[in-house]
Design an enzyme around this catalytic site. Structure first.
Site, mmCIF file in Angstrom:
data_model
loop_
_atom_site.group_PDB
_atom_site.id
_atom_site.type_symbol
_atom_site.label_atom_id
_atom_site.label_comp_id
_atom_site.label_asym_id
_atom_site.label_seq_id
_atom_site.Cartn_x
_atom_site.Cartn_y
_atom_site.Cartn_z
ATOM 1 N N ILE A 100 -42.575 36.435 104.288
ATOM 2 C CA ILE A 100 -43.071 35.133 103.834
ATOM 3 C C ILE A 100 -43.650 35.233 102.436
ATOM 4 O O ILE A 100 -43.339 34.428 101.546
ATOM 5 C CB ILE A 100 -44.107 34.581 104.829
ATOM 6 C CG1 ILE A 100 -43.444 34.254 106.167
ATOM 7 C CG2 ILE A 100 -44.790 33.336 104.266
ATOM 8 C CD1 ILE A 100 -44.413 33.827 107.248
ATOM 9 N N GLY A 110 -47.248 41.035 101.357
ATOM 10 C CA GLY A 110 -45.916 41.361 100.863
ATOM 11 C C GLY A 110 -44.882 41.496 101.957
ATOM 12 O O GLY A 110 -43.904 42.241 101.803
ATOM 13 N N GLY A 148 -49.698 37.147 107.797
ATOM 14 C CA GLY A 148 -49.260 37.152 109.177
ATOM 15 C C GLY A 148 -49.562 35.858 109.901
ATOM 16 O O GLY A 148 -50.167 34.931 109.348
ATOM 17 N N ARG A 149 -49.160 35.809 111.159
ATOM 18 C CA ARG A 149 -49.348 34.633 111.996
ATOM 19 C C ARG A 149 -49.961 35.058 113.319
ATOM 20 O O ARG A 149 -49.816 36.211 113.745
ATOM 21 C CB ARG A 149 -48.010 33.906 112.233
ATOM 22 C CG ARG A 149 -47.370 33.395 110.954
ATOM 23 C CD ARG A 149 -46.056 32.667 111.225
ATOM 24 N NE ARG A 149 -46.259 31.419 111.949
ATOM 25 C CZ ARG A 149 -46.528 30.245 111.382
ATOM 26 N NH1 ARG A 149 -46.639 30.146 110.071
ATOM 27 N NH2 ARG A 149 -46.668 29.153 112.118
ATOM 28 N N HIS A 168 -11.028 41.637 98.725
ATOM 29 C CA HIS A 168 -11.380 42.044 97.359
ATOM 30 C C HIS A 168 -11.032 40.913 96.396
ATOM 31 O O HIS A 168 -9.963 40.315 96.517
ATOM 32 C CB HIS A 168 -10.599 43.300 96.978
ATOM 33 C CG HIS A 168 -10.732 43.682 95.540
ATOM 34 N ND1 HIS A 168 -11.823 44.363 95.058
ATOM 35 C CD2 HIS A 168 -9.905 43.459 94.471
ATOM 36 C CE1 HIS A 168 -11.673 44.570 93.764
ATOM 37 N NE2 HIS A 168 -10.516 44.023 93.382
ATOM 38 N N THR A 228 -42.670 24.501 113.763
ATOM 39 C CA THR A 228 -42.963 25.033 112.437
ATOM 40 C C THR A 228 -41.694 25.309 111.644
ATOM 41 O O THR A 228 -41.603 24.985 110.459
ATOM 42 C CB THR A 228 -43.796 26.319 112.559
ATOM 43 O OG1 THR A 228 -45.070 26.003 113.125
ATOM 44 C CG2 THR A 228 -44.009 26.971 111.202
#
Length: 495
Positions: A191, A188, A294-295, A472, A42
């Protein structure tokens, strides 16, 4: 059915699987990798790599607007050539894929195409997807062990199965035809935020709905607050503490499609009823619904029971020993998205898990994966990057906490970028207190988190980091300044 024997069988060719196979082969083991689709999994083909390629293109689009509006560069965006954009994305994926295949070949890994089913603690049956009857079926026996690395798939919603065009998941959102004019993103987490950010950059009207009280609910509250503010400033509608009550497809041929047409410029779309945390229930019309809730682990047809394994209530395959990722069945190990927390379901964590398991199977000592020191990144605009404990987690764990936040706009380079953002450090109170967590929001902070990873993993104190000079003007000097302040040596910032 042909019978074959090998030292190690790896089932699944994603990041966890192929890293296990490569390391085991480099250690002199005979390795067979079974993959029913494409090696890389995936992450390479539908997730990490193509999505970050697209997010880079989105950053270039945003840069045109910044050049014109902020820097006086007379630049205009003529448009996005979607076929050209996707061709570049696909070329990047293809070259990475060929690279992984070449590495496996050079390492001597035998790659078998087909679907693997466990027949016992050391046995696997592999069926070629195109075979009929007994043709194309192979039996394999592992002398040292079997590694389960079958990954995960997006969680879907009942009644709103993905169609690849109007209802999509993270697996197919980037491959849907064309660019939508409006998108409703449900979820949210990382992904959902990334895809909301991408589509907004590409000109879509975006609504982001999250059931929890804040975006990225597993991250530090200041990260969520900064990110939400930035996304809203970009024109994304963010609804947190919100529930999607229902949603349905709307066909342009029906009379009730007029409302969708007005929002999307025509064509069929989606209507969703959403109840926000405050205010009245509302109907959101969008051309595309992206489900990012979600997965779930992929174990269908794997034959766990035949090997004496079961999943937990959430579908994970829990290890009996987290230090070796071995299961309760000797010789069976698990890596990647099949693992429950504290594993993170992240590609870079899977690489580390693959190394650990390969070295364990080779009989070598190997350090367990330190999940607390694994960075977490969201590649939105702005990006977020974190490692270690949030301030709330540190306090809940009983630490006396000293925390410091420095805005990136307090540095010259932060002003140049003009995107806001912050560095937040969480440490134990006291002169030698350890750094417990670091949390970044801003442009390209994914490239800045490695230093903080070392600080957390090596139990450094703020004073340890403060003694090292940061260049810097850079964004990274905000990290140094944050720890200077915590060490009582504040230069541009005082506690």
């Amino acid at each position: 059915m042909s019978e074959n024997s090998t030292d190690v069988i790896v089932i699944g060719g994603g990041t966890g699987g192929y890293s296990t196979a490569l390391r085991a082969a480099h250690l002199g083991l005979d390795v067979t990798l079974v993959e029913r689709d494409l090696v890389g999994g995936t992450c390479l083909h539908r997730g990490c790599v193509p999505s970050k390629a697209m997010l880079h293109a989105a950053e270039l689009v945003d840069g045109v607007a910044e050049a014109r509006e902020r820097w006086g560069v007379k630049a205009t965006l003529e448009g996005v050539d979607w076929p050209a954009l996707t061709a570049t994305r696909d070329d990047i994926v293809s070259r990475n894929h060929r690279g992984v295949e070449g590495q496996l070949s050079r390492a001597g890994v035998t790659v078998v195409r087909g679907t693997a089913t466990l027949t016992g603690p050391r046995g696997v049956r592999v069926t070629d997807a195109g075979s009929t009857g007994g043709a194309g079926v192979q039996g394999w026996t592992a002398r040292r062990g079997i590694v389960l690395a079958t990954g995960s798939r997006p969680r879907t919603l009942p009644g709103l199965e993905p169609d690849g065009q109007h209802v999509v998941t993270s697996d197919d959102a980037l491959f849907a035809p064309g660019l939508p004019k409006s998108v409703l993103v449900l979820g949210g987490g990382a992904i959902g935020v990334e895809y909301a950010s991408f589509h907004r950059s590409m000109g879509a009207e975006v609504t982001l709905v999250e059931a929890a009280e804040r975006l990225l609910p597993l991250e530090d509250e200041d990260v969520s607050r900064q990110l939400t503010r930035a996304l809203k400033k970009r024109g994304i509608t963010v609804l947190t503490g919100a529930r999607m009550l229902d949603a349905h497809r709307v066909d342009a041929r029906r009379a009730d499609a007029r409302r969708v047409d007005a929002a999307t410029g025509g064509g069929p779309g989606i209507e969703a009823r959403v109840r926000p945390a405050r205010g009245a229930e509302t109907v959101i019309a969008a051309e595309r619904l992206l489900v990012a809730v979600g997965r779930v682990p992929v174990t269908d047809g794997l034959g766990l029971a035949a090997a004496g394994l079961t999943t937990d209530a959430r579908g994970y395959v829990p290890p009996a020993d987290l230090s070796t990722l071995s299961t309760a069945v000797p010789g069976l190990h698990v890596v990647g998205d099949l693992l429950p927390p504290p594993s993170l379901g992240l590609a870079h964590a899977s690489f580390a898990e693959g190394l650990l398991v390969a070295e364990t199977l080779a009989g070598l000592p190997s350090r367990p994966v330190d999940y607390a020191a694994v960075p977490r990144v969201t590649y939105s605009s702005p990006q977020t990057a974190s490692v270690g404990l949030s301030e709330a987690e540190a306090r809940a764990a009983g630490y006396e906490v000293a925390a410091n936040v420095m805005p990136l706009t307090a540095t010259a380079k932060g002003m140049v970028h003009g995107q806001g953002g912050m560095v937040k450090a969480v440490a134990e109170r006291g002169a030698q207190g350890r750094v417990l967590g670091v949390h970044l929001v801003g442009p390209h902070v994914s490239e800045m988190i490695a230093e903080s990873q070392l600080a957390v993993a090596w139990d450094a104190s703020p004073a340890d980091i403060a003694q090292h000079v940061h260049p810097h003007p850079t964004l990274s000097e905000a990290v140094g300044e944050t720890f200077l302040t915590l060490a009582g040596r504040g230069l541009h910032q005082h506690a």
